[in-house]
Design a protein around this motif. Structure first.
Motif, PDB file in Angstrom:
ATOM      1  N   VAL A   1      16.637 -84.029 -23.447  1.00 20.72           N
ATOM      2  CA  VAL A   1      17.803 -84.515 -22.696  1.00 20.72           C
ATOM      3  C   VAL A   1      18.551 -85.552 -23.526  1.00 20.72           C
ATOM      4  CG1 VAL A   1      18.537 -85.783 -20.639  1.00 20.72           C
ATOM      5  CG2 VAL A   1      16.795 -84.015 -20.443  1.00 20.72           C
TER       6      VAL A   1
ATOM      7  N   PHE B   1      20.356 -83.831 -26.509  1.00 17.03           N
ATOM      8  CA  PHE B   1      21.544 -83.099 -26.083  1.00 17.03           C
ATOM      9  C   PHE B   1      22.693 -84.058 -25.791  1.00 17.03           C
ATOM     10  CE2 PHE B   1      24.240 -81.122 -22.827  1.00 17.03           C
ATOM     11  CZ  PHE B   1      24.625 -79.973 -23.499  1.00 17.03           C
ATOM     12  N   ASN B   2      22.384 -85.160 -25.113  1.00 14.53           N
ATOM     13  CA  ASN B   2      23.427 -86.118 -24.760  1.00 14.53           C
ATOM     14  C   ASN B   2      23.909 -86.911 -25.969  1.00 14.53           C
ATOM     15  OD1 ASN B   2      24.002 -85.928 -21.807  1.00 14.53           O
ATOM     16  ND2 ASN B   2      21.782 -86.034 -21.774  1.00 14.53           N
TER      17      ASN B   2
ATOM     18  N   LEU C   1      26.443 -84.638 -27.361  1.00 13.13           N
ATOM     19  CA  LEU C   1      27.703 -84.714 -26.612  1.00 13.13           C
ATOM     20  C   LEU C   1      28.485 -85.970 -26.966  1.00 13.13           C
ATOM     21  CD1 LEU C   1      26.724 -83.452 -23.041  1.00 13.13           C
ATOM     22  CD2 LEU C   1      28.186 -82.328 -24.708  1.00 13.13           C
TER      23      LEU C   1
ATOM     24  N   PHE D   1      31.229 -77.810 -23.676  1.00 14.73           N
ATOM     25  CA  PHE D   1      29.840 -78.164 -23.412  1.00 14.73           C
ATOM     26  C   PHE D   1      29.675 -78.905 -22.086  1.00 14.73           C
ATOM     27  CE2 PHE D   1      28.891 -77.305 -27.909  1.00 14.73           C
ATOM     28  CZ  PHE D   1      27.709 -76.597 -27.745  1.00 14.73           C
ATOM     29  N   ILE D   2      30.626 -79.774 -21.744  1.00 10.40           N
ATOM     30  CA  ILE D   2      30.589 -80.474 -20.450  1.00 10.40           C
ATOM     31  C   ILE D   2      30.707 -79.453 -19.318  1.00 10.40           C
ATOM     32  CG2 ILE D   2      31.860 -82.054 -18.930  1.00 10.40           C
ATOM     33  CD1 ILE D   2      30.268 -83.574 -20.990  1.00 10.40           C
TER      34      ILE D   2
ATOM     35  N   LYS E   1      27.466 -77.561 -19.029  1.00 10.33           N
ATOM     36  CA  LYS E   1      26.457 -78.420 -18.406  1.00 10.33           C
ATOM     37  C   LYS E   1      26.687 -78.525 -16.900  1.00 10.33           C
ATOM     38  CE  LYS E   1      24.558 -83.093 -18.695  1.00 10.33           C
ATOM     39  NZ  LYS E   1      24.549 -83.242 -17.259  1.00 10.33           N
TER      40      LYS E   1
ATOM     41  N   LEU F   1      25.647 -75.375 -15.140  1.00 11.13           N
ATOM     42  CA  LEU F   1      24.193 -75.273 -15.000  1.00 11.13           C
ATOM     43  C   LEU F   1      23.635 -76.313 -14.029  1.00 11.13           C
ATOM     44  CD1 LEU F   1      23.267 -74.691 -18.732  1.00 11.13           C
ATOM     45  CD2 LEU F   1      23.316 -72.994 -16.893  1.00 11.13           C
ATOM     46  N   ASP F   2      24.245 -77.486 -13.978  1.00 15.71           N
ATOM     47  CA  ASP F   2      23.775 -78.548 -13.090  1.00 15.71           C
ATOM     48  C   ASP F   2      24.090 -78.271 -11.621  1.00 15.71           C
ATOM     49  OD1 ASP F   2      22.718 -80.050 -15.130  1.00 15.71           O
ATOM     50  OD2 ASP F   2      24.383 -81.482 -15.223  1.00 15.71           O
TER      51      ASP F   2
ATOM     52  N   GLU G   1      29.805 -86.042 -14.808  1.00 13.62           N
ATOM     53  CA  GLU G   1      29.481 -85.209 -15.966  1.00 13.62           C
ATOM     54  C   GLU G   1      30.080 -85.804 -17.240  1.00 13.62           C
ATOM     55  OE1 GLU G   1      27.533 -82.547 -16.388  1.00 13.62           O
ATOM     56  OE2 GLU G   1      27.038 -82.267 -14.285  1.00 13.62           O
TER      57      GLU G   1
ATOM     58  N   PRO H   1      26.576 -88.476 -20.313  1.00 14.84           N
ATOM     59  CA  PRO H   1      26.046 -88.475 -21.694  1.00 14.84           C
ATOM     60  C   PRO H   1      25.992 -89.869 -22.311  1.00 14.84           C
ATOM     61  CG  PRO H   1      27.636 -86.719 -21.435  1.00 14.84           C
ATOM     62  CD  PRO H   1      27.689 -87.530 -20.183  1.00 14.84           C
TER      63      PRO H   1
END
Length: 89
Positions: A2, A5-6, A9, A29-30, A33, A36-37, A61, A65
């Motif tokens: 996590v 990944f952040n 970002l 990418f946001i 994300k 998926l979230d 969102e 990050p």
């Protein structure tokens, strides 16, 4: 994973100041994300009766990050106490 990944970002966002097209990649990418979230968060929100708070998903969102990177790196250097446990003795 996590944190990594952040960090990615946050670096993409920062790279956008030098190469404007990186902000497009960052936004993609946001969006991925958030896509998926949403199912995970909506299920949890319905379970806990907090479905109205899903309106904050998109603004968070964009902030999340940077929050994760600051908290993750900050926890390596700052002494903390959480649930009776101490870090960095």
């Amino acid at each position: 994973s996590v944190l990594l990944f952040n960090i990615g970002l946050a670096l993409l966002f920062t790279a956008g100041f030098f190469w404007r097209w990186m902000w497009v990649v960052w936004m993609l990418f946001i969006a991925l994300k958030a896509f998926l979230d949403f199912p995970l968060l909506s299920g949890y929100a319905q379970l806990t009766g907090k479905s109205k708070q899903l309106v904050y998903l998109w603004p968070m969102e964009f902030i999340y990050p940077f929050y994760v990177v600051m908290a993750g790196i900050g926890s390596l250097f700052v002494k903390y106490r959480w649930k009776g446990r101490e870090g960095l003795k």
